[in-house]
Design a protein around this motif. Structure first.
Motif, short mmCIF file in Angstrom:
data_model
loop_
_atom_site.label_atom_id
_atom_site.label_comp_id
_atom_site.label_asym_id
_atom_site.label_seq_id
_atom_site.Cartn_x
_atom_site.Cartn_y
_atom_site.Cartn_z
N ALA A 49 0.90 -1.09 -0.07
CA ALA A 49 0.06 -0.44 0.12
C ALA A 49 1.03 1.40 -0.02
O ALA A 49 0.58 2.80 -0.65
CB ALA A 49 -1.26 -0.20 1.23
N VAL A 50 1.76 1.10 1.07
CA VAL A 50 2.85 2.70 0.66
C VAL A 50 3.64 2.33 -0.27
O VAL A 50 3.79 3.87 -1.09
CB VAL A 50 4.45 2.19 1.76
CG1 VAL A 50 5.25 3.13 1.86
CG2 VAL A 50 3.25 2.37 2.96
N PHE A 51 3.62 1.33 -1.50
CA PHE A 51 4.11 1.65 -2.87
C PHE A 51 2.86 2.84 -3.75
O PHE A 51 3.86 3.63 -4.42
CB PHE A 51 4.79 0.65 -3.32
CG PHE A 51 5.91 -0.11 -3.38
CD1 PHE A 51 7.27 0.47 -3.67
CD2 PHE A 51 6.28 -1.04 -1.86
CE1 PHE A 51 8.38 0.54 -3.61
CE2 PHE A 51 7.92 -1.61 -2.30
CZ PHE A 51 9.03 -1.08 -2.57
N ALA B 218 6.98 -7.19 -0.74
CA ALA B 218 6.10 -6.30 -1.81
C ALA B 218 6.79 -5.31 -2.63
O ALA B 218 6.58 -5.15 -3.59
CB ALA B 218 5.52 -4.92 -0.27
N GLY B 219 8.26 -4.84 -1.96
CA GLY B 219 9.05 -3.85 -3.54
C GLY B 219 9.32 -5.25 -3.83
O GLY B 219 9.27 -4.41 -5.39
N LEU C 2 5.99 -5.85 -11.56
CA LEU C 2 4.72 -5.50 -11.78
C LEU C 2 4.75 -3.80 -12.18
O LEU C 2 3.63 -3.92 -13.38
CB LEU C 2 3.36 -5.46 -10.88
CG LEU C 2 3.33 -7.03 -10.05
CD1 LEU C 2 2.37 -6.85 -9.04
CD2 LEU C 2 2.92 -8.13 -11.21
N VAL C 3 5.12 -3.25 -12.03
CA VAL C 3 4.68 -2.06 -12.23
C VAL C 3 6.29 -1.06 -12.92
O VAL C 3 5.98 -0.78 -13.96
CB VAL C 3 4.38 -0.40 -10.75
CG1 VAL C 3 4.36 0.80 -10.76
CG2 VAL C 3 3.13 -0.93 -10.23
N ARG C 4 7.53 -1.72 -12.30
CA ARG C 4 8.58 -0.55 -13.06
C ARG C 4 9.10 -1.41 -14.10
O ARG C 4 9.88 -1.46 -14.28
CB ARG C 4 9.25 -0.55 -11.53
CG ARG C 4 8.79 0.33 -10.98
CD ARG C 4 9.90 0.39 -9.77
NE ARG C 4 11.64 0.69 -10.34
CZ ARG C 4 11.23 2.12 -9.94
NH1 ARG C 4 10.42 2.80 -9.68
NH2 ARG C 4 12.39 2.92 -10.60
N GLY C 5 8.85 -2.88 -13.91
CA GLY C 5 9.05 -4.19 -14.62
C GLY C 5 10.07 -4.81 -15.13
O GLY C 5 11.22 -4.78 -13.64
#
Length: 239
Positions: free
Chosen positions: A147-149, A229-230, A236-239
Motif C-alpha cells: 500500500a505504501v508503494f 512487496a518491494g 508489476l509496475v517498474r517492469g
C-alpha cells in the motif's frame, strides 16, 4: 531537521502514542482499561497518522525497517541510507516506548498479569505456532508496504512523500482484519526496540521474561514482507 533525526523523532512519536494506547487499555486502574482490541487498533492507526504527519516532509516517514527495505528493493530508496534509517528507527522505537512506560509507571504496580505488562511493550502470538506466526507477520507487512508503494507513486499534495491519513488507515484495517493472530507488529523496530526496553526497565510489581524465543518472528517476518512487496511492485509496475 535531517532525515535521520526525523526517523528517530517520528518512530519515537509512533511508539509513545501506540504503546501509550496499549498501556491505557491493558494496565490496571487507567481510564481506558478494558476498552479492548478494537480500541488498540484505532489508537495504533492514529499513532501512525500522527507520526507520519509530523515528519513526512523531512524523511518520507518510513518509521519502519520493513518500509525502508521494501522501498529500496522497489527502486524508491537509496540502499546507502537503509542501515542508517533502520538504526534511527530502532533507537526511536526504544525511546518512544520508554516514554510511554514512564508516563504509565504508576499503573504497572497494580497490574498483576505480567503478560499484560509485556504487551505494553511488544507483541506476542494468540496461539504460539512459529510457522503460522511468521506467515501472519509476512502477509500483514506485505499489505502495508504494498500500500505504501501506491502512496509513494501517487502522492497527494501537502502531506509529504507518504500520505499521513491513508497510511494510518492502512494500519488500522490491517489491525482489524489481520491483527488477531500475532498482534500485528508489521514493523521490526516497533517490536524489537520496545522488547529490549522491557528487558532493561525495572517495572513496578515485577515482570516476566521478554519472550526472546519469539522475538525473531516480527523482525524476520516484517523484513520478509517488505522485501516481497518491494520485489512484486518492481516486477508489476517498474517492469
Amino acid at each position: 531537521m535531517t532525515p535521520y533525526l526525523a526517523e528517530f523523532i517520528g518512530t519515537a512519536i509512533l511508539l509513545f502514542v501506540g504503546n501509550g494506547t496499549n498501556c491505557n487499555m491493558l494496565l490496571s486502574k487507567t481510564k481506558g482499561h478494558g476498552v479492548g482490541f478494537l480500541g488498540i487498533n484505532v489508537g495504533w492507526g492514529l499513532a501512525v497518522f500522527l507520526a507520519v504527519f509530523c515528519v513526512g516532509r523531512f524523511s518520507g516517514a518510513h518509521l519502519n525497517p520493513a518500509v525502508t527495505v521494501g522501498l529500496a528493493f522497489g527502486g524508491h530508496f537509496d540502499w546507502a541510507q537503509v542501515l542508517p534509517y533502520m538504526a534511527f528507527q530502532f533507537l526511536g522505537a526504544a525511546f518512544g516506548t520508554t516514554l510511554a512506560s514512564i508516563f504509565y509507571w504508576q499503573h504497572y504496580g497494580p497490574t498483576e498479569d505480567t503478560n499484560l505488562k509485556l504487551a505494553t511493550f511488544c507483541t506476542s502470538p494468540a496461539i504460539r505456532c512459529p510457522r503460522h506466526n511468521l506467515v501472519s507477520e509476512i502477509l500483514g507487512t506485505f499489505v502495508l508496504v504494498f500500500a505504501v508503494f501506491n502512496m509513494v507513486d501517487n502522492p497527494s499534495d501537502g502531506l509529504g512523500a507518504l500520505d499521513a491519513l491513508p497510511v494510518g488507515l492502512t494500519v488500522l484495517v490491517i489491525g482489524v482484519a489481520l491483527g488477531g493472530t500475532t498482534g500485528y507488529a508489521i514493523n521490526p523496530a516497533r517490536d524489537l526496540g520496545p522488547r529490549v526496553m522491557h528487558a532493561l526497565l525495572p517495572l513496578p510489581g515485577g515482570k516476566r521474561d521478554s519472550d526472546w524465543s519469539y522475538a525473531w518472528i516480527p523482525v524476520v517476518g516484517g523484513l520478509a514482507g517488505g522485501v516481497l512487496a518491494g520485489a512484486l511492485w518492481a516486477l508489476l509496475v517498474r517492469g
